[in-house]
Design an enzyme around this catalytic site. Structure first.
Site, PDB file in Angstrom:
ATOM      1  N   TYR A 152      -8.887  -9.629 -12.374  1.00  0.00           N
ATOM      2  CA  TYR A 152      -9.168  -8.607 -13.369  1.00  0.00           C
ATOM      3  C   TYR A 152     -10.184  -9.174 -14.364  1.00  0.00           C
ATOM      4  CZ  TYR A 152      -4.643  -6.853 -11.622  1.00  0.00           C
ATOM      5  OH  TYR A 152      -3.592  -6.438 -10.837  1.00  0.00           O
ATOM      6  N   SER A 179       2.205 -11.487  -3.341  1.00  0.00           N
ATOM      7  CA  SER A 179       1.737 -10.112  -3.439  1.00  0.00           C
ATOM      8  C   SER A 179       0.917  -9.769  -2.201  1.00  0.00           C
ATOM      9  CB  SER A 179       0.883  -9.956  -4.707  1.00  0.00           C
ATOM     10  OG  SER A 179       0.396  -8.645  -4.849  1.00  0.00           O
ATOM     11  N   ASN A 180       1.120  -8.567  -1.701  1.00  0.00           N
ATOM     12  CA  ASN A 180       0.371  -8.082  -0.539  1.00  0.00           C
ATOM     13  C   ASN A 180       0.654  -8.891   0.733  1.00  0.00           C
ATOM     14  OD1 ASN A 180      -1.312  -5.992  -1.987  1.00  0.00           O
ATOM     15  ND2 ASN A 180      -1.975  -7.829  -3.081  1.00  0.00           N
ATOM     16  N   TYR A 218       3.280  -1.777  -7.239  1.00  0.00           N
ATOM     17  CA  TYR A 218       2.055  -1.410  -7.952  1.00  0.00           C
ATOM     18  C   TYR A 218       1.579  -0.046  -7.456  1.00  0.00           C
ATOM     19  CZ  TYR A 218      -0.636  -3.416  -3.966  1.00  0.00           C
ATOM     20  OH  TYR A 218      -1.155  -3.715  -2.723  1.00  0.00           O
ATOM     21  N   LEU A 239       1.954   5.481  -9.884  1.00  0.00           N
ATOM     22  CA  LEU A 239       1.584   6.890 -10.042  1.00  0.00           C
ATOM     23  C   LEU A 239       0.578   7.336  -8.985  1.00  0.00           C
ATOM     24  CD1 LEU A 239       1.432   7.072 -13.942  1.00  0.00           C
ATOM     25  CD2 LEU A 239       3.264   7.856 -12.425  1.00  0.00           C
ATOM     26  N   LYS A 257      -1.317  16.276 -12.455  1.00  0.00           N
ATOM     27  CA  LYS A 257      -2.559  16.909 -12.908  1.00  0.00           C
ATOM     28  C   LYS A 257      -3.336  17.565 -11.774  1.00  0.00           C
ATOM     29  CE  LYS A 257      -5.485  12.734 -12.702  1.00  0.00           C
ATOM     30  NZ  LYS A 257      -6.310  11.808 -13.509  1.00  0.00           N
TER      31      LYS A 257
END
Length: 305
Positions: free
Chosen positions: A59, A155-156, A203, A206, A214
């Site tokens: 990041y 992770s992954n 992760y 949403l 929306k």
């Protein structure tokens, strides 16, 4: 064994809501980011008593960790759980590297950027193709014993890679893709994780905005991973979630996050945010107290997408 302090902190409702920070300093991942927004966002999270901040070297190639480290100086370190990740080698064109030497250096570099002397949870961000996974985890276990990290994560990783990594029981947490419209982890990963006392962190909770409510039925072309029938079922499910949300005076997104928080198989949920107001909206999730019937209804609506 999992660090008991970390697990205890994750066992109450408030501690099950964290924040993902790929939009904090993640200039290599997103256009138009502003570092000041990142500082304000992390400050909002800590002022709101969010206890888990999830970041990674990738990041912003360390920038997210630097911003978090700067903000952290004005807070009590013991009240915050920091999770970070590494695998992309900055000295080799960001190629994935799980070697013990790389991971050992990556932890030290992350400690410097985060301006702290320990990391609560350190993940191998992605698996490489060459390093035996148990050797990679063994290197992190040494750092755990030295007090530089408190828990070890991957992770992954595929199930086979998780099993290899956990040969000596050194894996404490697994982070992977999971949400109401992508529930493969329930059958592929969770049985092994439960059997081995490994906690799970999802992760994309949403689903890149799909589960915020929306989108409309004619937006299916924006989510080509779903068939027309699947997208129709998702829209129908979200209509029902909207009714539950209205009953709790909450948004659809807050209600979905509340479902993860109530799920005993999820250690902590880490929705991302770009602006401080989004953090405040996420924190309002903690006011949503889903009934068992609410939980089972949502589970059933999204069980066969």
């Amino acid at each position: 064994m999992i660090d008991k302090e970390v697990v205890n902190q994750l066992n109450n409702k408030a501690a099950k809501l964290g924040i993902g920070t790929n939009k904090v300093g993640g200039h290599n991942l997103f256009d138009g980011l502003n570092d000041q927004d990142g500082y304000d966002l992390v400050k909002e999270a800590l002022d709101s008593n969010i206890q888990m901040i999830d970041t990674a070297f990738m990041y912003g190639l360390g920038r997210s960790e630097e911003i978090i480290g700067d903000v952290l100086q004005n807070y009590t370190r013991e009240n915050v759980k920091i999770a970070t990740k590494a695998a992309q080698d900055p000295n080799n064109d960001l190629q994935i590297n799980n070697s013990p030497a790389f991971l050992t250096q990556a932890v030290d570099d992350a400690l410097t950027r985060l301006k702290t002397d320990y990391i609560d949870l350190f993940y191998i961000h992605f698996p490489d193709d060459v390093t035996p996974k148990d050797e990679a985890v063994a290197a992190l276990t040494k750092l755990k014993q030295a007090g530089k990290i408190k828990a070890v994560g991957v992770s992954n990783f595929s199930l086979e890679q998780i099993k290899e990594a956990n040969k000596e029981g050194g894996v404490d947490f697994v982070e992977d893709h999971y949400n109401l419209v992508d529930r493969e982890a329930e059958t592929k990963l969770w049985p092994y994780l439960k059997e081995n006392n490994i906690r799970f962190v999802p992760y994309f909770p949403l689903a890149s905005g799909l589960l915020t409510g929306k989108y409309r039925p004619d937006d299916g072309n924006k989510f080509k991973q779903f068939s027309a029938d699947q997208f129709s079922k998702i829209m129908t499910g979200l209509d029902a979630v909207k009714q539950i949300a209205d009953h709790h005076q909450a948004t659809v997104a807050q209600t979905v996050l509340a479902w993860y928080i109530k799920n005993p198989d999820i250690a902590v949920v880490i929705p991302g945010a770009r602006q401080p107001q989004q953090v405040a909206d996420n924190v309002a999730t903690l006011k949503v107290d889903l009934t068992d019937d609410d939980y089972q209804t949502i589970d059933r609506l999204f069980n066969n997408i």
